[in-house]
Design a protein around this motif. Structure first.
Motif, PDB file in Angstrom:
ATOM      1  N   GLN A  19       0.892  -0.727  -0.030  1.00 28.76           N
ATOM      2  CA  GLN A  19      -0.072  -0.235   0.051  1.00 28.76           C
ATOM      3  C   GLN A  19       0.589   1.471  -0.145  1.00 28.76           C
ATOM      4  OE1 GLN A  19      -2.083   0.390   3.628  1.00 28.76           O
ATOM      5  NE2 GLN A  19      -3.757   1.805   2.795  1.00 28.76           N
ATOM      6  N   GLY A  20       2.115   0.837   0.876  1.00 29.11           N
ATOM      7  CA  GLY A  20       2.623   2.393   0.524  1.00 29.11           C
ATOM      8  C   GLY A  20       3.585   2.763  -0.774  1.00 29.11           C
ATOM      9  N   ARG A  67      17.229  12.287   2.533  1.00 29.80           N
ATOM     10  CA  ARG A  67      16.279  12.944   3.956  1.00 29.80           C
ATOM     11  C   ARG A  67      15.430  14.053   2.833  1.00 29.80           C
ATOM     12  NH1 ARG A  67      17.150  12.024   9.064  1.00 29.80           N
ATOM     13  NH2 ARG A  67      19.054  11.331   9.479  1.00 29.80           N
ATOM     14  N   LYS A  68      15.590  13.862   1.691  1.00 32.19           N
ATOM     15  CA  LYS A  68      15.014  14.486   0.916  1.00 32.19           C
ATOM     16  C   LYS A  68      13.003  13.493   0.355  1.00 32.19           C
ATOM     17  CE  LYS A  68      17.323  17.920  -2.022  1.00 32.19           C
ATOM     18  NZ  LYS A  68      18.187  17.841  -2.843  1.00 32.19           N
ATOM     19  N   PHE A  69      14.269  12.424   0.198  1.00 25.64           N
ATOM     20  CA  PHE A  69      12.735  11.117   0.440  1.00 25.64           C
ATOM     21  C   PHE A  69      12.406  10.708   1.578  1.00 25.64           C
ATOM     22  CE2 PHE A  69      12.220   6.365   0.887  1.00 25.64           C
ATOM     23  CZ  PHE A  69      11.159   6.465   0.474  1.00 25.64           C
ATOM     24  N   GLY A  70      12.503  11.040   2.986  1.00 24.87           N
ATOM     25  CA  GLY A  70      11.967  10.869   3.952  1.00 24.87           C
ATOM     26  C   GLY A  70      10.827  11.990   4.411  1.00 24.87           C
ATOM     27  N   GLU A  71      10.744  12.664   3.391  1.00 26.51           N
ATOM     28  CA  GLU A  71       9.305  14.186   2.905  1.00 26.51           C
ATOM     29  C   GLU A  71       8.716  13.506   2.906  1.00 26.51           C
ATOM     30  OE1 GLU A  71      11.155  17.824   1.054  1.00 26.51           O
ATOM     31  OE2 GLU A  71      12.864  17.770   3.213  1.00 26.51           O
ATOM     32  N   HIS A  72       8.422  12.230   1.652  1.00 24.42           N
ATOM     33  CA  HIS A  72       7.710  12.047   1.268  1.00 24.42           C
ATOM     34  C   HIS A  72       7.489  10.394   2.040  1.00 24.42           C
ATOM     35  CE1 HIS A  72       7.626  14.116  -2.706  1.00 24.42           C
ATOM     36  NE2 HIS A  72       9.074  14.224  -3.014  1.00 24.42           N
ATOM     37  N   LEU A  73       8.501   9.916   2.732  1.00 18.77           N
ATOM     38  CA  LEU A  73       8.114   8.527   3.347  1.00 18.77           C
ATOM     39  C   LEU A  73       7.003   8.825   4.398  1.00 18.77           C
ATOM     40  CD1 LEU A  73       8.933   5.622   3.320  1.00 18.77           C
ATOM     41  CD2 LEU A  73      11.486   6.232   4.807  1.00 18.77           C
ATOM     42  N   MET A  76       3.400   9.532   3.943  1.00 13.52           N
ATOM     43  CA  MET A  76       2.888   7.910   3.671  1.00 13.52           C
ATOM     44  C   MET A  76       2.694   7.048   4.722  1.00 13.52           C
ATOM     45  SD  MET A  76       3.689   4.068   2.854  1.00 13.52           S
ATOM     46  CE  MET A  76       5.595   4.718   2.566  1.00 13.52           C
ATOM     47  N   LEU A  77       4.360   6.562   5.320  1.00  7.86           N
ATOM     48  CA  LEU A  77       3.755   5.831   6.628  1.00  7.86           C
ATOM     49  C   LEU A  77       2.227   6.509   8.309  1.00  7.86           C
ATOM     50  CD1 LEU A  77       7.677   5.316   7.281  1.00  7.86           C
ATOM     51  CD2 LEU A  77       6.372   3.713   6.058  1.00  7.86           C
ATOM     52  N   ARG A  78       2.737   7.176   7.868  1.00  2.17           N
ATOM     53  CA  ARG A  78       1.274   8.057   9.089  1.00  2.17           C
ATOM     54  C   ARG A  78       0.054   7.879   8.335  1.00  2.17           C
ATOM     55  NH1 ARG A  78       4.637  12.016  10.441  1.00  2.17           N
ATOM     56  NH2 ARG A  78       3.886  13.239   8.907  1.00  2.17           N
ATOM     57  N   GLU A  79      -0.145   7.364   7.429  1.00  2.00           N
ATOM     58  CA  GLU A  79      -1.855   7.580   6.289  1.00  2.00           C
ATOM     59  C   GLU A  79      -1.665   6.051   6.353  1.00  2.00           C
ATOM     60  OE1 GLU A  79      -1.098   8.710   1.921  1.00  2.00           O
ATOM     61  OE2 GLU A  79      -0.784  11.021   3.182  1.00  2.00           O
ATOM     62  N   ILE A  80      -0.666   4.659   6.477  1.00  2.00           N
ATOM     63  CA  ILE A  80      -0.905   3.559   5.960  1.00  2.00           C
ATOM     64  C   ILE A  80      -1.461   2.621   7.335  1.00  2.00           C
ATOM     65  CG2 ILE A  80      -0.174   3.073   4.324  1.00  2.00           C
ATOM     66  CD1 ILE A  80       2.218   1.715   5.282  1.00  2.00           C
TER      67      ILE A  80
END
Length: 98
Positions: A19-20, A67-73, A76-80
């Motif tokens: 899902q993530g 760190r830039k990826f973490g802004e997306h990650l 998304m982890l909270r949403e799932i």
């Protein structure tokens, strides 16, 4: 300098991972190549179940790219519904790709 990122997420499972990644790729499903990620810089990605959750091990070109990826990650982890965990980051000594 390349880095190795280890993320251990207790309570996460394969369905949550799928899902993530589907969210991260804009609906294209599980990631199959580095260019599927929302930011450049990923060298390799591996994911696996553990006895108590899910494990991800990535190699990134730099900590800044991760760190830039973490802004997306993180959102998304909270949403799932995945628990908030801190990634472990290590400087890569050697990186071998195919």
């Amino acid at each position: 300098m390349a880095i190795v990122v280890v993320i251990e997420t207790p309570g996460m499972n394969q369905a949550m991972y799928e899902q993530g990644t589907d969210r991260l790729t804009g609906g294209r499903g599980v990631v199959k190549k580095a260019s599927d990620w929302p930011v450049p810089g990923l060298i390799s990605h591996a994911a696996a179940p553990t006895p108590d959750g899910w494990l991800v091990v990535d190699v990134w070109e730099s900590e800044d790219a991760f760190r830039k990826f973490g802004e997306h990650l993180r959102p998304m982890l909270r949403e799932i519904g995945a628990p908030d965990v801190e990634p472990k980051i290590y400087p890569a000594y050697n990186v071998v790709t195919s």
